[in-house]
Enzyme design. Structure first.
Site, short mmCIF file in Angstrom:
data_model
loop_
_atom_site.label_atom_id
_atom_site.label_comp_id
_atom_site.label_asym_id
_atom_site.label_seq_id
_atom_site.Cartn_x
_atom_site.Cartn_y
_atom_site.Cartn_z
N GLU A 120 0.84 -1.19 0.00
CA GLU A 120 0.00 0.00 0.00
C GLU A 120 0.88 1.25 0.00
OE1 GLU A 120 -3.72 -1.49 2.75
OE2 GLU A 120 -1.93 -0.77 3.77
N LYS A 122 2.15 4.81 1.41
CA LYS A 122 2.26 5.44 2.72
C LYS A 122 1.97 6.93 2.54
CE LYS A 122 5.29 5.76 6.76
NZ LYS A 122 5.23 7.23 6.90
N ASP A 124 1.27 10.85 3.09
CA ASP A 124 1.91 11.87 3.91
C ASP A 124 0.87 12.93 4.27
OD1 ASP A 124 3.80 13.26 5.28
OD2 ASP A 124 4.93 13.96 3.53
N TYR A 226 -7.65 2.52 5.09
CA TYR A 226 -6.88 1.32 4.80
C TYR A 226 -6.91 0.26 5.90
CZ TYR A 226 -3.74 4.41 7.40
OH TYR A 226 -3.22 5.29 8.32
N LYS A 314 10.61 3.71 3.43
CA LYS A 314 10.65 5.16 3.23
C LYS A 314 11.36 5.51 1.92
CE LYS A 314 10.04 8.05 6.22
NZ LYS A 314 8.93 8.99 6.47
N CYS A 408 14.71 46.30 -17.22
CA CYS A 408 15.04 44.98 -17.74
C CYS A 408 16.52 44.68 -17.51
CB CYS A 408 14.72 44.92 -19.24
SG CYS A 408 15.20 43.36 -20.02
N CYS A 411 18.19 44.64 -21.27
CA CYS A 411 18.26 45.79 -22.18
C CYS A 411 18.07 47.13 -21.50
CB CYS A 411 17.25 45.62 -23.32
SG CYS A 411 15.52 45.76 -22.78
N CYS A 424 9.12 43.21 -19.76
CA CYS A 424 9.88 44.13 -20.59
C CYS A 424 9.15 44.23 -21.92
CB CYS A 424 11.31 43.62 -20.81
SG CYS A 424 12.23 44.56 -22.05
N CYS A 430 15.23 43.65 -27.25
CA CYS A 430 15.69 42.91 -26.08
C CYS A 430 16.17 41.53 -26.53
CB CYS A 430 14.55 42.78 -25.06
SG CYS A 430 15.03 42.00 -23.51
#
Length: 673
Positions: A120, A122, A124, A226, A314, A408, A411, A424, A430
Site C-alpha cells: 500500500e 504510505k 503523507d 486502509y 521510506k 530589464c 536591455c 519588458c 531585447c
C-alpha cells in the site's frame, strides 16, 4: 409528504451523489442539479429549524470550538517499523519467514499458510481514527500517542469523502485512514489565498487540528482508508476481505493496492511506485508492506512498538529545507521577467539542488518571501522539473529584502507590472526575448527547422540583425556564408530546412507563433476546429469558448494576440514569403469502422515502437478522441512501460486496458475490427 420526510429523502439522495462524486469519482448528476437539491434541503432546514445528523449541510463547518477533547481509542494505533533500503526490507521478511516456520514446526496440525503480501502507499498527511456506532459516525480523532488522540469530529465531518453513515449497523467499529490535501487542490487554493499554504501535508494537518471547522471545510480535504482497527461481531480472513468491507461501507480506498505471492514481486512493485510517485496528485513518503493473512498477523503479534507483520519503506524526501542565498532575474520569450532563486546546495530526491523557481513577484509576496534572503525555506522537487520554493520556515520577516528590478536586466528598458508579473515591452530590442522567440518558432514541435539552435538565433541577431521569425524567410546563401562557423554545407542545409518549413501544418504554425496561455493541444484544437488561419485570426471569444478545453482566459489571450498589429504584420510577412500553413485533409480512415472509432482513449507510460505523438495521430486518424486524463467517460487506456496512476485509475473504474504494445500496433494496422 411532510417537511421531515422530504428532508430525509433529500439527505439520502444528496449523500448518494456525494459518494459517487467524492469517493468513486463517478458523478451521477451535474453540479447544477446537485445545487438545486442542496438549496431545497437548506431551505427546509431553515424552515423547520432541524438539521439531520447525516445532512450534507453539516460539512460546511460549524461554530468555533473551545478546544480539543482527548479521545481514547478502542484499539491501539501502532507505529510501523521502518526500512530505509532493500537490505533492511529483506531482513524484515526473513524474520517474518522464520517466525512462521517456527510456529509451523510446533503446530504441524494447523500450520499457517505460505506468506503472501499486500503493498500500500504510505500517505503523507494526518492519521485519522473514525468511530461508528450502529452505522453512524460518532467520533473522529487524531492518532495522538496511539492510545489517546484529540477529538476532531467537527473537522472530519467537512471531508466529503468521509461517510457520515454506513451500511454496517451491528455494533461499533474503528476505521483508520489518512486525511490529505490533493496537490491540485492546494495549487488552486493558493491562487487566491491571502496566506498561501506551504505544503500539502502541513495544509491537511493544520486544517484538521484547527478549532474553526469552517477553515477545515475551505481546504477541501480528502481521505483514504486502509484499516479496520476495532470491529464487533465480524472477523476477516485476510486483508483483501477487510478492504472489500471498507469499500462496501462507502469508505474511499486507495486504488494503489497490490497483492503479491512472492517478496521479489513486492520489491519490483516498490521500484515501480517510486518511479510513478511524482505523477500522483497527493504526497506519499513511502510504501507499506503487510502480510495478508489475518491469523498469521495474530500469531506474529507485536513488539513493544511495532507489529511484526508489517513494515514501512521510506522513499527519499521530495521536500526539505535549505537557505535562500540570492535571487536573479531572467527574461523570457514574451518579455516576462522571472525570478530564479539560488539556494544553499541540498540533496533532494536523489539530486543536488542549487536553483529553485519563484514564478513571479506576486508569488514572492504571497509566500512571505519578500524578506527571506539568508533565511531557511521549504523547497519541493517533483519529477524532473526545477524545484519550487514553497515558503519560509518561519513567518518572521527576519531576512534581507529581495529587491525587484525596475528596468530589464538585459536591455535596461523600464519594466511594467501586469498582475503578478513584471514585463519588458522592448520586443524588437531585447536580445533574450528575440532569441527565445525565434528559437521557439524553429523548434521541432513548431516549424521543425532542422539544425537550428538557440546559438544560431543569437548569431543571426548579432551579425544579421534578425529580429523576428518572419526574417528567417528572407535569409540568402550570401547572408549565411559570411557568418563565422557557416560553411557551404551548413548554409545550404539551413536554407533547405527553412524552405521545407513553409509547408508545416496549421497546428504547428499556430504553436510556433507562441500565443500566450496556449500549448500544443490547444493549437491543435484550434486547427481542427477552424481549419483555416484567417478563421483562427478573426475568431471571437464566443466562437473560441465553444471549443472543448478553451476557457475565457485562453480565448482572451488568443483574441488579444491576433489583434496585435506587431503579430499581424509578422504573420502577413511570412505569408507573402511563401509560408502556407494548412490543416491536413480529414482522413477517410475515420469513417472506417475501426477498433478505435468513437472511443475516448488515454495514453500512459512509454511506448517502444511509436512516439506518443505518432500513436495519438494514428488513433485520431482512425476516429478516436485522445485525451490526457482517465474518467468514467474513458473507453480505453493504452498503457506502456512505467504506466502509473492513470493505469491504476482505469483498473479501478473497470476501463479496458491494452498493455501489450504489439497488440496495440496490430489494432492500429487493422482498418476494421
Amino acid at each position: 409528504m411532510d417537511a421531515m420526510q422530504k428532508m430525509e429523502q433529500l439527505v439520502e439522495q444528496l449523500n448518494q451523489y456525494n459518494y459517487h462524486y467524492y469517493t468513486l469519482d463517478q458523478p451521477l448528476v451535474s453540479d447544477k442539479e446537485y445545487d438545486l437539491l442542496y438549496d431545497e434541503l437548506t431551505a427546509l432546514e431553515a424552515q423547520t429549524g432541524v438539521t439531520l445528523p447525516d445532512s450534507p449541510t453539516v460539512r460546511v463547518g460549524g461554530e468555533l470550538l473551545q478546544g480539543f477533547k482527548p479521545h481514547r481509542h478502542l484499539a491501539s494505533l501502532w507505529s510501523l517499523d521502518k526500512a530505509q533500503n532493500e537490505e533492511q526490507l529483506q531482513s524484515w521478511n526473513n524474520r517474518a519467514l522464520k517466525l512462521i516456520a517456527d510456529y509451523n514446526a510446533k503446530n504441524p496440525a494447523n500450520p499457517l499458510p505460505s506468506p503472501t503480501y499486500v503493498l500500500e502507499l504510505k500517505f503523507d498527511g494526518l492519521t485519522l481514527n473514525l468511530t461508528y456506532t450502529d452505522g453512524k459516525l460518532v467520533q473522529a480523532a487524531t492518532r495522538g500517542n496511539g492510545v489517546v488522540g484529540e477529538g476532531i469530529l467537527a473537522q472530519v465531518k467537512t471531508i466529503k469523502s468521509v461517510p457520515l453513515t454506513i451500511p454496517f449497523s451491528e455494533g461499533t467499529l474503528e476505521v483508520q485512514g489518512e486525511g490529505i490535501m490533493n496537490l491540485s487542490v492546494l495549487a488552486k487554493y493558493n491562487e487566491t489565498a491571502a496566506e498561501p499554504l506551504k505544503n500539502a501535508r502541513n495544509a491537511a494537518a493544520g486544517a484538521l487540528r484547527n478549532l474553526n471547522p469552517k477553515t477545515t471545510a475551505e481546504r477541501k480535504l480528502s481521505a483514504f482508508f486502509y484499516n479496520v482497527g476495532y470491529l464487533e461481531n465480524l472477523e476477516f480472513h485476510d486483508h483483501r476481505e477487510m478492504v472489500d468491507f471498507l469499500k462496501n461501507n462507502r469508505f474511499k480506498v486507495s486504488p494503489y493496492v497490490t497483492y503479491h505471492d512472492s517478496f521479489d514481486h513486492v520489491m519490483s512493485e516498490l521500484k515501480h511506485i517510486e518511479e510513478q510517485r511524482s505523477s500522483l496528485d497527493f504526497l506519499i513518503d513511502g510504501a507499506v508492506i503487510k502480510l495478508t493473512d489475518m491469523r498469521t498477523r495474530e500469531v506474529l503479534g507485536y513488539t513493544d512498538k511495532f507489529p511484526r507483520w508489517a513494515v514501512a519503506f521510506k522513499f527519499e524526501a521530495e521536500e526539505t529545507t535549505t537557505i535562500l542565498e540570492s535571487v536573479s532575474w531572467n527574461v523570457g520569450r514574451t518579455g516576462k521577467i522571472t525570478p530564479l532563486a539560488k539556494v544553499e546546495p541540498v540533496e533532494l530526491a536523489g539530486v543536488t539542488v542549487q536553483n529553485c523557481t519563484l514564478n513571479n513577484v506576486g508569488d514572492i509576496e504571497r509566500k512571505n518571501l519578500k524578506f527571506a534572503l539568508g533565511t531557511r525555506v521549504f523547497i519541493r522537487r517533483s519529477n524532473d522539473v526545477i524545484p519550487e520554493i514553497l515558503g519560509k520556515v518561519t513567518d518572521d520577516q527576519d531576512g534581507a529584502e529581495i529587491v525587484y528590478p525596475g528596468v530589464c536586466p538585459a536591455c535596461g528598458t523600464p519594466l511594467e507590472q501586469r498582475g503578478a508579473h513584471l514585463f519588458c515591452n522592448n520586443r524588437l530590442g531585447c536580445k533574450p526575448q528575440i532569441v527565445a522567440r525565434i528559437s521557439h518558432f524553429a523548434s521541432r514541435d513548431a516549424m521543425d527547422i532542422e539544425t537550428f539552435s538557440e546559438k544560431t538565433a543569437g548569431q543571426l541577431l548579432d551579425e544579421l540583425h534578425l529580429h523576428e521569425p518572419a526574417d528567417l524567410y528572407t535569409l540568402t546563401f550570401d547572408d549565411l556564408i559570411k557568418l563565422e562557423r557557416f560553411g557551404e554545407k551548413k548554409a545550404n542545409n539551413l536554407l533547405q530546412a527553412i524552405e521545407e518549413s513553409k509547408g508545416r501544418d496549421l497546428a504547428s504554425f499556430l504553436f510556433a507563433l507562441g500565443i500566450p496561455n496556449t500549448g500544443k493541444s490547444t493549437t491543435k484544437a484550434l486547427a481542427d476546429h477552424f481549419r483555416d488561419l484567417s478563421s483562427v485570426m478573426s475568431a471571437t471569444v464566443e466562437e473560441l469558448t465553444v471549443i472543448p478545453d478553451i476557457g475565457g482566459i485562453v480565448a482572451e489571450s488568443i483574441v488579444s494576440f491576433f489583434a496585435d498589429p506587431f503579430q499581424q504584420a509578422g504573420i502577413q510577412k511570412m505569408l507573402e514569403l511563401g509560408v502556407s500553413p494548412k490543416a491536413p485533409e480529414k482522413s477517410s480512415a475515420a469513417a472506417v469502422n475501426s477498433f478505435f472509432t468513437g472511443k475516448t482513449v488515454v495514453l500512459t507510460g512509454t511506448l517502444q515502437q511509436l512516439s506518443r505523438d505518432e500513436a495519438t495521430a494514428r488513433m485520431e486518424a482512425l476516429g478516436a478522441k485522445v485525451t490526457g486524463s482517465v474518467s468514467k467517460k474513458t473507453d480505453l487506456v493504452i498503457a506502456g512501460e512505467k504506466a502509473g496512476s492513470k493505469l491504476a485509475k482505469a483498473q479501478e473504474l473497470g476501463i479496458q486496458v491494452i498493455e501489450d504494445e504489439d497488440e496495440f500496433i496490430r489494432l492500429l494496422n487493422e482498418n476494421a475490427e
